[in-house]
Structure formats: C-alpha cells, structure tokens
Write a protein that holds these residues in place. Structure first.
Motif, PDB file in Angstrom:
ATOM      1  N   ASP A  75       0.835  -1.193   0.000  1.00 32.14           N
ATOM      2  CA  ASP A  75       0.000   0.000   0.000  1.00 32.14           C
ATOM      3  C   ASP A  75       0.872   1.246   0.000  1.00 32.14           C
ATOM      4  OD1 ASP A  75      -2.149  -1.572   0.156  1.00 32.14           O
ATOM      5  OD2 ASP A  75      -2.817  -0.917   2.138  1.00 32.14           O
ATOM      6  N   LEU A  76       0.428   2.243  -0.705  1.00 33.54           N
ATOM      7  CA  LEU A  76       1.081   3.552  -0.652  1.00 33.54           C
ATOM      8  C   LEU A  76       0.196   4.469   0.192  1.00 33.54           C
ATOM      9  CD1 LEU A  76       2.249   4.168  -4.313  1.00 33.54           C
ATOM     10  CD2 LEU A  76       3.699   3.903  -2.310  1.00 33.54           C
ATOM     11  N   TYR A  77       0.749   5.567   0.569  1.00 30.99           N
ATOM     12  CA  TYR A  77      -0.023   6.616   1.241  1.00 30.99           C
ATOM     13  C   TYR A  77      -0.709   6.162   2.522  1.00 30.99           C
ATOM     14  CZ  TYR A  77       0.727   8.270  -3.485  1.00 30.99           C
ATOM     15  OH  TYR A  77       1.282   8.600  -4.680  1.00 30.99           O
ATOM     16  N   SER A  78      -0.084   5.196   3.216  1.00 34.75           N
ATOM     17  CA  SER A  78      -0.624   4.838   4.528  1.00 34.75           C
ATOM     18  C   SER A  78      -0.249   5.936   5.518  1.00 34.75           C
ATOM     19  CB  SER A  78      -0.057   3.494   5.006  1.00 34.75           C
ATOM     20  OG  SER A  78      -0.775   2.450   4.437  1.00 34.75           O
ATOM     21  N   GLU A  79      -1.223   6.631   6.025  1.00 33.98           N
ATOM     22  CA  GLU A  79      -0.991   7.691   7.014  1.00 33.98           C
ATOM     23  C   GLU A  79      -2.351   7.994   7.620  1.00 33.98           C
ATOM     24  OE1 GLU A  79       0.328  10.742   3.981  1.00 33.98           O
ATOM     25  OE2 GLU A  79      -1.446  11.802   4.708  1.00 33.98           O
ATOM     26  N   SER A  80      -2.372   8.509   8.794  1.00 36.93           N
ATOM     27  CA  SER A  80      -3.686   8.766   9.377  1.00 36.93           C
ATOM     28  C   SER A  80      -4.203  10.142   8.980  1.00 36.93           C
ATOM     29  CB  SER A  80      -3.640   8.612  10.907  1.00 36.93           C
ATOM     30  OG  SER A  80      -2.594   9.385  11.420  1.00 36.93           O
ATOM     31  N   GLY A  81      -5.509  10.235   8.878  1.00 33.45           N
ATOM     32  CA  GLY A  81      -6.144  11.480   8.485  1.00 33.45           C
ATOM     33  C   GLY A  81      -7.631  11.365   8.721  1.00 33.45           C
ATOM     34  N   VAL A  82      -8.394  12.315   8.182  1.00 37.71           N
ATOM     35  CA  VAL A  82      -9.852  12.225   8.350  1.00 37.71           C
ATOM     36  C   VAL A  82     -10.540  12.312   6.991  1.00 37.71           C
ATOM     37  CG1 VAL A  82      -9.857  13.159  10.693  1.00 37.71           C
ATOM     38  CG2 VAL A  82     -10.107  14.721   8.740  1.00 37.71           C
ATOM     39  N   CYS A  83     -11.669  11.653   6.915  1.00 39.96           N
ATOM     40  CA  CYS A  83     -12.454  11.581   5.670  1.00 39.96           C
ATOM     41  C   CYS A  83     -12.851  12.988   5.219  1.00 39.96           C
ATOM     42  CB  CYS A  83     -13.695  10.727   5.912  1.00 39.96           C
ATOM     43  SG  CYS A  83     -14.840  10.690   4.523  1.00 39.96           S
ATOM     44  N   ILE A  84     -12.659  13.307   3.964  1.00 38.68           N
ATOM     45  CA  ILE A  84     -12.986  14.649   3.469  1.00 38.68           C
ATOM     46  C   ILE A  84     -14.483  14.926   3.527  1.00 38.68           C
ATOM     47  CG2 ILE A  84     -11.026  14.954   1.869  1.00 38.68           C
ATOM     48  CD1 ILE A  84     -13.531  14.225  -0.250  1.00 38.68           C
ATOM     49  N   LEU A  85     -15.311  13.879   3.601  1.00 40.93           N
ATOM     50  CA  LEU A  85     -16.756  14.092   3.612  1.00 40.93           C
ATOM     51  C   LEU A  85     -17.323  14.021   5.027  1.00 40.93           C
ATOM     52  CD1 LEU A  85     -18.917  14.583   1.344  1.00 40.93           C
ATOM     53  CD2 LEU A  85     -19.637  12.226   1.774  1.00 40.93           C
ATOM     54  N   THR A  86     -16.946  12.977   5.765  1.00 43.64           N
ATOM     55  CA  THR A  86     -17.574  12.751   7.074  1.00 43.64           C
ATOM     56  C   THR A  86     -16.696  13.149   8.250  1.00 43.64           C
ATOM     57  OG1 THR A  86     -16.704  10.501   7.235  1.00 43.64           O
ATOM     58  CG2 THR A  86     -18.843  10.775   6.133  1.00 43.64           C
ATOM     59  N   GLY A  87     -15.407  13.360   7.994  1.00 48.78           N
ATOM     60  CA  GLY A  87     -14.517  13.705   9.092  1.00 48.78           C
ATOM     61  C   GLY A  87     -14.139  12.513   9.969  1.00 48.78           C
ATOM     62  N   LYS A  88     -14.631  11.329   9.599  1.00 46.58           N
ATOM     63  CA  LYS A  88     -14.288  10.130  10.368  1.00 46.58           C
ATOM     64  C   LYS A  88     -12.839   9.738  10.092  1.00 46.58           C
ATOM     65  CE  LYS A  88     -18.961   8.258  10.600  1.00 46.58           C
ATOM     66  NZ  LYS A  88     -19.882   7.354   9.907  1.00 46.58           N
ATOM     67  N   PRO A  89     -12.233   8.982  11.007  1.00 44.75           N
ATOM     68  CA  PRO A  89     -10.807   8.665  10.842  1.00 44.75           C
ATOM     69  C   PRO A  89     -10.524   7.759   9.633  1.00 44.75           C
ATOM     70  CG  PRO A  89     -11.736   7.475  12.719  1.00 44.75           C
ATOM     71  CD  PRO A  89     -12.788   8.431  12.252  1.00 44.75           C
ATOM     72  N   SER A  90      -9.331   7.931   9.080  1.00 46.25           N
ATOM     73  CA  SER A  90      -8.898   7.133   7.932  1.00 46.25           C
ATOM     74  C   SER A  90      -7.438   6.779   8.121  1.00 46.25           C
ATOM     75  CB  SER A  90      -9.084   7.953   6.649  1.00 46.25           C
ATOM     76  OG  SER A  90      -8.131   7.590   5.672  1.00 46.25           O
ATOM     77  N   THR A  91      -7.028   5.616   7.613  1.00 43.81           N
ATOM     78  CA  THR A  91      -5.634   5.195   7.783  1.00 43.81           C
ATOM     79  C   THR A  91      -4.808   5.362   6.522  1.00 43.81           C
ATOM     80  OG1 THR A  91      -6.231   2.936   7.212  1.00 43.81           O
ATOM     81  CG2 THR A  91      -6.196   3.497   9.562  1.00 43.81           C
ATOM     82  N   LYS A  92      -5.466   5.654   5.412  1.00 41.04           N
ATOM     83  CA  LYS A  92      -4.658   5.906   4.215  1.00 41.04           C
ATOM     84  C   LYS A  92      -5.409   6.713   3.161  1.00 41.04           C
ATOM     85  CE  LYS A  92      -5.557   1.307   2.506  1.00 41.04           C
ATOM     86  NZ  LYS A  92      -4.983   0.010   2.651  1.00 41.04           N
ATOM     87  N   ARG A  93      -4.625   7.349   2.318  1.00 42.39           N
ATOM     88  CA  ARG A  93      -5.205   8.090   1.200  1.00 42.39           C
ATOM     89  C   ARG A  93      -5.475   7.130   0.046  1.00 42.39           C
ATOM     90  NH1 ARG A  93      -4.365  13.669   1.553  1.00 42.39           N
ATOM     91  NH2 ARG A  93      -2.991  14.227   3.285  1.00 42.39           N
ATOM     92  N   VAL A  94      -6.515   7.410  -0.713  1.00 37.36           N
ATOM     93  CA  VAL A  94      -6.777   6.637  -1.927  1.00 37.36           C
ATOM     94  C   VAL A  94      -6.864   7.610  -3.095  1.00 37.36           C
ATOM     95  CG1 VAL A  94      -7.977   4.813  -0.679  1.00 37.36           C
ATOM     96  CG2 VAL A  94      -9.286   6.725  -1.625  1.00 37.36           C
ATOM     97  N   LEU A  95      -6.837   7.070  -4.296  1.00 41.15           N
ATOM     98  CA  LEU A  95      -6.834   7.910  -5.493  1.00 41.15           C
ATOM     99  C   LEU A  95      -8.247   8.149  -6.011  1.00 41.15           C
ATOM    100  CD1 LEU A  95      -5.171   9.314  -7.779  1.00 41.15           C
ATOM    101  CD2 LEU A  95      -5.276   7.134  -8.996  1.00 41.15           C
ATOM    102  N   PHE A  96      -8.663   9.404  -6.017  1.00 37.83           N
ATOM    103  CA  PHE A  96      -9.952   9.776  -6.604  1.00 37.83           C
ATOM    104  C   PHE A  96      -9.720  10.490  -7.934  1.00 37.83           C
ATOM    105  CE2 PHE A  96     -11.331   9.572  -2.152  1.00 37.83           C
ATOM    106  CZ  PHE A  96     -12.629   9.103  -2.241  1.00 37.83           C
ATOM    107  N   ALA A  97     -10.645  10.337  -8.861  1.00 39.50           N
ATOM    108  CA  ALA A  97     -10.623  11.133 -10.092  1.00 39.50           C
ATOM    109  C   ALA A  97     -11.966  11.001 -10.795  1.00 39.50           C
ATOM    110  CB  ALA A  97      -9.503  10.658 -11.018  1.00 39.50           C
ATOM    111  N   ILE A  98     -12.194  11.906 -11.733  1.00 42.17           N
ATOM    112  CA  ILE A  98     -13.311  11.738 -12.667  1.00 42.17           C
ATOM    113  C   ILE A  98     -12.811  10.751 -13.719  1.00 42.17           C
ATOM    114  CG2 ILE A  98     -14.935  12.913 -14.206  1.00 42.17           C
ATOM    115  CD1 ILE A  98     -15.045  14.249 -11.557  1.00 42.17           C
TER     116      ILE A  98
END
Lengths: 508, 508
Positions: free
Chosen positions: A483-506
C-alpha cells in the motif's frame, strides 16, 4: 481540416482525431463501431504483443461460445446484477416472409433465451466442470480473444461501445494463494505492456469494494491519466475466489483426496486501450504513436520534378531502405506511393495515385502519427543529407547516410522513452493531496488526480460520487505491491478517521 | 481408449478423434463448440499463415459490427433468402428481476431487430458507401477475422456449427474485370494454402448456379476428398457483381466522371478447415498433422530410472535441442515434463506431474499427431543413437547426433510432401467417369467422386440431388483456369445433350 485544439474542447478533439486519422467510426448499428484498417493495425500490434506476453507465462488460447444461456448467466448473483441491464438477448432463430416482408418467425422462439457474452466467466466455468477433476489438472491457464457486447446507453468510439474487442483470461487454481498470485502476476504483465509498449505510466492499485468486477473478491487495476486530467481504467485483473467454482460446481480432489471448489481469476484488456493510447500522447496536430506500437515507423516521401531527379531521389531512398532491410530490426517503413516492405497496411487512401499534394500527404502522415517522416528531394541528394521530422518534436533533425540505421534506431528508442516519461511527469504534476471537501472539489475542477482520505464505507464512497462525480480509482500500490499513502487522516466528507489516502478522479 | 476404426464407422472415428485429441467439444449451447487449446493452436497457425498471404496481396484487416439491422439484411433479395432461416435474432437489450427471477424486460424491446452476422456483406457494403466516392478509392481490399452465426439444425464439431470462426474478405472494384480477377487471385491463394500448408490436394472449380453463395454471380471453390470419399467444400471466393453495390447504393465517379455502382467480391475460409484437415490425413491411431501446420514438430521423451541416468538423458537431449535452437528454423519442439521452447501450448494435461505412464504419454502424442516423437533412454545415450517415430510411418528411423537438424528438417519436408501426394493419389484413385444413372449410383455408393454429364438445368440438378443426395461440387478447372472435361455426352438423368462433365459427390 484542422483539429479542434485540446485546450478548447478535449472531447471534440478526440472525436475528430479518431475520424481524421482513420482509426474508427461509428457504425449504423447503435453503439457499435467500425475499426478501420489503420486503427486495426495498431490493435493487431497490441494483440500480438499481449498474446506473446501471456503465452510466456504459460497461457494457452482457446475459444468458447458467443452465446450464454440465461440460466448460466443468473447462477452467480452479483455477476448477473452487474450485467443484466446491458444484456443483448437472442430470443428467436429464424426470419420468415410474411406478405413480402421479412418478420421474426414467432414459431422460432428459443425455449431459453441466450445472452451475447458481456464477459465469459459463466460459460467458461460451466465448461471447466468437465476439465477439472484433480489438483493435477490445476492450474488451468486459458486466454480468449473475442468480441463482447454490453448494451451501453451513451457510447463513444473505443472508450465505451456496445460491442468491443478484448482478451479475457480465465484461470483455475487449487488454492486461494495460487489464484491471488496469478491475479497479481498478470496485473504485472499488463503494467509491463503499458509502460514498455504503450509508453503509458499508470497508477497500479486495488479497487474499492464498490468498484470491483461483478463477482470478484478483489480487482487490481491500472489507472491512467489522460491529458484532460480524467482517469482511464486501462485493464483489470480479478481474484474471483470460489464464487464461480461454487456457482458451476467445479470441484477437484486435493492432495488429501478431499473435494474442494476450485478458485478462479479473470482479467481483461480491450479496444478501450486504443482510446487511452490516443488521449495519452496525441497533440493538436493529431495522433502520436510510441514506436513500439506504431504500424509504420518511417515514411519516406520522394520529391522531384524531372525524371532525372526522380531517379536520383529514388536511388538515394533505396540506399537508406537497403540499410534498414539489412539489419534484423522490427522497423517498418514505407515509401510513399510504393507498396510496403512488410504486410502492415496504412490507410488505402494514401497508397495510390490520388492526386493529393505532397503537403496534404505530409499532413496526413503527421495526423496518423507515423514516428519519423523523411522527405527526400534533389537538394538532399546533392547535400548528402537527410532531414527527419520526428513526430513528437518541432525541430527537424539532420542525419548522415552513413550509420543511418543506428541513428534512426536511437531516435525511435529516445522517442519511446520520452513519451513514457512525459506521461509520468504529466501525472506527477497533476496529482495532488487534499485534506478538505473544498480542496477536493477544486482539485477535480482543475483536472487533477486527487489523493484523499475517506472513511472506507460504501455509503461515503457513493455520496462522494453523487456530489462530485469522482470515484475511487484505486487504492494505490507501490512496485512491490505494498500500500502507498498509509498515514492517518480524516475523511474529506464525514470527518471520520482514515488510515490511508486513496486515489480519486473523474473517470472515462 | 482406442478409436473406432475408420473402416468400421468413419463418423464415430471422427467424433472420437476430435474429443480424444483434445481439439474441441460440444458446448452447453446448442450447436456451438468449445475449441480447446490444442485445437486452437492449429487454428492459430492457419490464421497466421492465411493472414500473411492475404496481406501480401495488399489486403488490410478491419472490424465491422457483429449485429446487422434486419432492414440491411433484407436489402439483397437472394442474400436474405439464403440466410433468413438460420438467423439468430436479438430482440431485447435488458434483463430484469421479477419476483426473484431474471426475465427479459418487455420494456427493453428493440425498435428494429438485429441479426447476428451470418456473413457481413450487408453491414460492410453499408459502410463502404462512406468510403467510396471515386475510382481513385478503388480497389478497396479488406479482410475481417470474426465469429459468425448460422442457426444449424444438425451440427457437428468443426464441420457444421451454429457459431464458427472464419475470415471474410470483402473487396470493392471499379470494373467487373478487376473484380473477377480479384476473385480468382484469392481463390489461388486458398489453393496455395491448401496444397503447401495443409498438404491437401483439392479440386478447384466453379459452382453451378444452384450451389452459389446467396447473392453471388459466380462462386469459385476448392472441393477436397475426405477419406470416406465424401467431399468437403474447403473455402469459396465469390464474384458478387453489382448486387451489393446497388442494394447499398455504393457509387463512384469513374474516369469519365460518370457515376457507377461498385463491383464486389467476397470470400471465406473457416474453422471447417479443421474438419477437412482431420479427415484428410488422420488414421486409426489418431490425428496426423502436416509439419507446416503442426503446433509442435518434435517431442522428446526422456526415460530413466536412476538420478545418474536422468542426468545423462537430459544432457543428451539438451545437445539435440541446442542444435535445433542454433538454427533459425521454424521447428517447434517440446521436452516432455518441461516448459515449451516457444509459446505454443500442447494440452495442459500432458505438461505436468500427472502420474501417467510413459506409454500413455507416447500414445497421447501419437493421438495428437505430433510429427516426430523421440524417446531417449540410457541405451540411446550409450549407443549414441536417436530413434525417431515418424507419425505417418510404422517403422522407426535411426539418426546420428551429428547433423541432427538437417536430418530432422529433411524428414519433416518429406512428410509434408508425402501427405500431400497421398491426398492426390487417394483422390485420383477414387474419382471415376460414369455415363449412366446406374453407374452413377454405384460409384457414389462406393464413395467415389463422380465425373458425369448433366443437362445443365437447375431442375435436373435438383432431381439428381433428391434421388441420390449427390450435388454438383464444381465445374472443374485446370491450373490455368480453363474448363476441364469438355466433351460431348448425354445427361445421366434426362439423356439430353451435354458439353462437359462436372464433379458430383456426396458432401459434408
């Protein structure tokens, strides 16, 4: 007619390019395309290379029926859910003449309707039941080159068509470990093909549950950035677990002589890759083809006025083509107006006395993405020089006749590498990490790939999609499959905790 | 399990061979076959060779839609008549869930029904309308590799299946002369392929009006004699005149700037050739493959007991395979138990620790028609000898290790030639001239090709067919395309005068 500029209307540019470079066109049948000779020659190169790469890993080709009984289709619940709404259905097998009009004969109704394959897991696993009895019959590694049909409502040549051409690999394994390994091995083969042949740097990764193939336990993908910043899913490799083994009751005796259901994988790459190829490299002047996939690498364009000049120019070109023929390199060339060295056809339009001007022809070769164009006139002969127009650069190059082949080979190698690096740089430049909903929307508007945190629920993923049209393209992996981008953060929509970034795009 | 003998039941022999040699099998879908990896590897060789031969004549590959609107299909009267009764028809494009059952959604009915292509003249000529405007656009030489569907009531693997694979060539020309020339040129290409690659000597000729392709003005064929004396139509090349040009309004400006309808040709060769290949050469022990079409030419079978022997045998074989690899010959080999030199797969069954005996494996290779089998044991190593089992001969050959490649190449060349000559001799031996109705029936009962007079009316031809099941296979031509057997006589049925003999036979 000049193409619309990419910066003005990327979509119009694409549609015009596909037609003007004579790659393909819409047909009279809704959603089905006609692939024209030049487009098909590129597809044949893709096929040849992939076929070789598959066979190197031990796969054999085979062929299974086009039509799938409805009852097979419905055996795997998620699978039918995924494909039911786009199924082309055969219900009758005869026309008859009624008062001079040909109608569907109501007496020739099939007892069970048949679906034109949208993918072949069901018919293939129904066949594997006869082929697999013992762990000694496994692994079974089969590939099929075929046409498939998915009734799409909004279609676009190469990118989304009701009928498309593809290869589908279907393997059976004794253990889940073996099947997962196979899924990843073939995913790596695709990556190699994209990087080395198509010169496209994609993002390899795992699909979120929402975006998996219908019936898969895991889907691995390569997501490529097009020049407008949108994502194109290039190809996918699926671990199907025992879903199809159970649905079609494919069992085998394991080493302890116990019966188990076989594990499955499947994978596919289609004519969609043609769209990805076009939108990765091409420019406002037309198609740009990486040399490794180009049907023709060099076109020689003789220019003369008198018969004497014609002879001189012709001799001069023959000297160069002789050099190319003497070495055993896969460089295909064409001398304008003559037949081809190798049976790969460009468009029929160019290769004849068509009264088109040399300027028009040069433009057409540029539009069709021939990597090197060499115009030879009396002045070149007199100066013993060769002026080369390289498709991906503005300035012309001057070469010597001596060592011509080495120079040309080096240019083609360099072009292949630069095109690859360009897609790598473009993606790096247009990929951003964002941490808030606002940043997220802005980045998408700017045509970026977005690395963001989400809470991991299907509901949130759906909400993000509904609100922004962006989907999780993948959970990116590094080269070793970590996995890449494993780091803690919060969901951009709900603010709930997250353990990694994922790739979004249109996506396309 | 031993095959039924050809002399006992030719039909049972064929069916058993197809399955036991792992070429193909019936599928769960009525009339559709599954082509298994080994069968498909032979088909791939056919494709590769034909594709090369076509491209040499200037053809390009392209791809046209699988589905044909009913209205296109009916535009050429004879064409639709020929295919209407075997049309697979798509009427709906969606399934829906009704009380837990997937049913055809009545709301998703197509406005116009679509036919799965039984052949593509109609959709292609509808497309050519956009491609052809001037005589400068002609000739247009296009080939397509595709699956087609003809709803057959009585099917037989490879010989008659609802779905089959084929190539279809579709060309457009400015003049009838040019189109006829093209029809004959490609017919010659097929002849070359049959003689030099498949080692089958067929009878080239013209079809009678009754037996022409639906919509053709003339059909050229190659008729091959199977070992049971029946005829197999190997492939056909059609001159279509202006029938499709008119039906789809494909016009062009000729050199005088007058509008004319373009002339058409079409041609096809299909997976039916697999059936012809099997029934031409194979014997009671299984498949016999001409080296030019065999996926694997030599199989090495190591035999040992101790580890020391294993090493010796392995080194000995490596010496031979090194010799094969050193020369640039298209000889494919396999060492039993190892992976393949070249990505062509035999059946997956053989290439693994399957606990089968060496005797079983040797039989399997024989059954699958590998031209040369070389078993190597400690005694061979000690005696510095190589014992070769040649698939088309009983006695084993002894070779030297020195000059191994030359000897093997010569054997393969000889085998290719002998197989061809064998079909030539078989046909000569089983072709008779008859002059009366009684002789005619007797000759057919004896499994002969019959050269006989008929009065040339369609009615007589139909009557002969009804009474004897024999059809006019062709009006035979000699090598220069001249009629053969021109002589006066009387019709075997009506006694009316005739100016030449034609070829009758019972056909597959």
């Amino acid at each position: 007619m000049a193409l619309t500029k990419r910066s003005e209307d990327f979509s119009a540019w694409y549609n015009e390019l596909v037609v003007q470079a004579e790659l393909a066109q819409n047909s009279a049948v809704r959603g089905c395309m006609v692939i024209k000779p030049y487009g098909f020659a590129i597809w044949e190169n893709m096929q040849r290379t992939l076929d070789f790469l598959f066979k190197k890993t031990g796969h054999s080709n085979a062929y299974f029926p086009l039509l799938i009984p409805k009852s097979f289709f419905t055996k795997e619940a998620k699978h039918v859910e995924g494909f039911a709404t786009e199924a082309a259905i055969v219900t009758h097998y005869r026309l008859k003449n009624q008062d001079g009009e040909m109608i569907v004969d109501p007496d020739a109704k099939l007892e069970e309707e048949l679906i034109i394959r949208p993918t072949s897991e069901t018919i293939i696993w129904n066949t594997y039941k006869d082929w697999i009895h013992s762990y000694r019959d496994l692994p079974l590694l089969i590939n099929q080159w075929a046409n498939v049909m998915r009734w799409e409502m909004r279609t676009r040549v190469f990118l989304r068509t009701s009928e498309f051409l593809w290869q589908e690999g279907h393997t059976a394994h004794a253990t889940a470990e073996d099947a997962v390994q196979e899924t990843k091995r073939m995913w790596k083969v695709y990556q190699e093909f994209f990087e080395k042949i198509l010169a496209i740097s994609g993002v390899p990764g795992e699909k979120s549950e929402n975006e998996r193939f219908a019936g898969a336990e895991n889907t691995y993908t390569i997501e490529c950035m097009m020049q407008d910043g949108k994502a194109l899913q290039a190809c996918t490799s699926h671990f199907l677990g025992q879903n199809f083994g159970k649905a079609f009751d494919v069992t085998f005796a394991n080493k302890n002589n116990e019966q188990e259901h076989a594990r499955a994988t499947s994978r596919g790459a289609s004519t969609r890759m043609m769209g990805g190829l076009i939108m990765s490299h091409s420019d406002d002047k037309g198609l740009v083809l990486p040399p490794m996939i180009a049907p023709i690498h060099i076109v020689f364009i003789p220019i003369w006025k008198t018969d004497e000049e014609k002879q001189q120019v012709s001799d001069y070109i023959t000297n160069l083509t002789d050099q190319l023929e003497d070495v055993n390199l896969p460089i295909q060339f064409e001398v304008e107006g003559n037949t081809y060295k190798f049976p790969v056809a460009l468009t029929t339009k160019i290769d004849r006395d068509d009264q088109k001007s040399m300027g028009w022809k040069q433009n057409q070769y540029e539009l069709q993405g021939v990597p090197l164009r060499i115009a030879v006139g009396p002045r070149d002969v007199a100066g013993n020089s060769i002026m080369v127009a390289r498709r991906d650069q503005e300035d012309k190059l001057t070469l010597n006749t001596e060592g011509f082949v080495d120079q040309v080979t080096e240019i083609l190698r360099d072009m292949q590498e630069k095109l690859y690096k360009h897609t790598q740089e473009m993606r790096a430049e247009h990929t951003v990490k964002v941490n808030t909903r606002d940043e997220f929307t802005k980045a998408l508007d700017d045509g970026k790939f977005v690395l963001a945190h989400r809470d991991g629920t299907m509901e949130t993923e759906e909400n993000i999609k509904t609100q922004t049209k962006a989907t999780i393209r993948c959970i990116p992996y590094d080269e070793d499959g970590n996995d890449l981008y494993s780091e803690s953060g919060v969901c951009i929509l709900t603010g709930k905790p997250s353990t990694k970034r994922v790739l979004f795009a249109i996506a396309y």
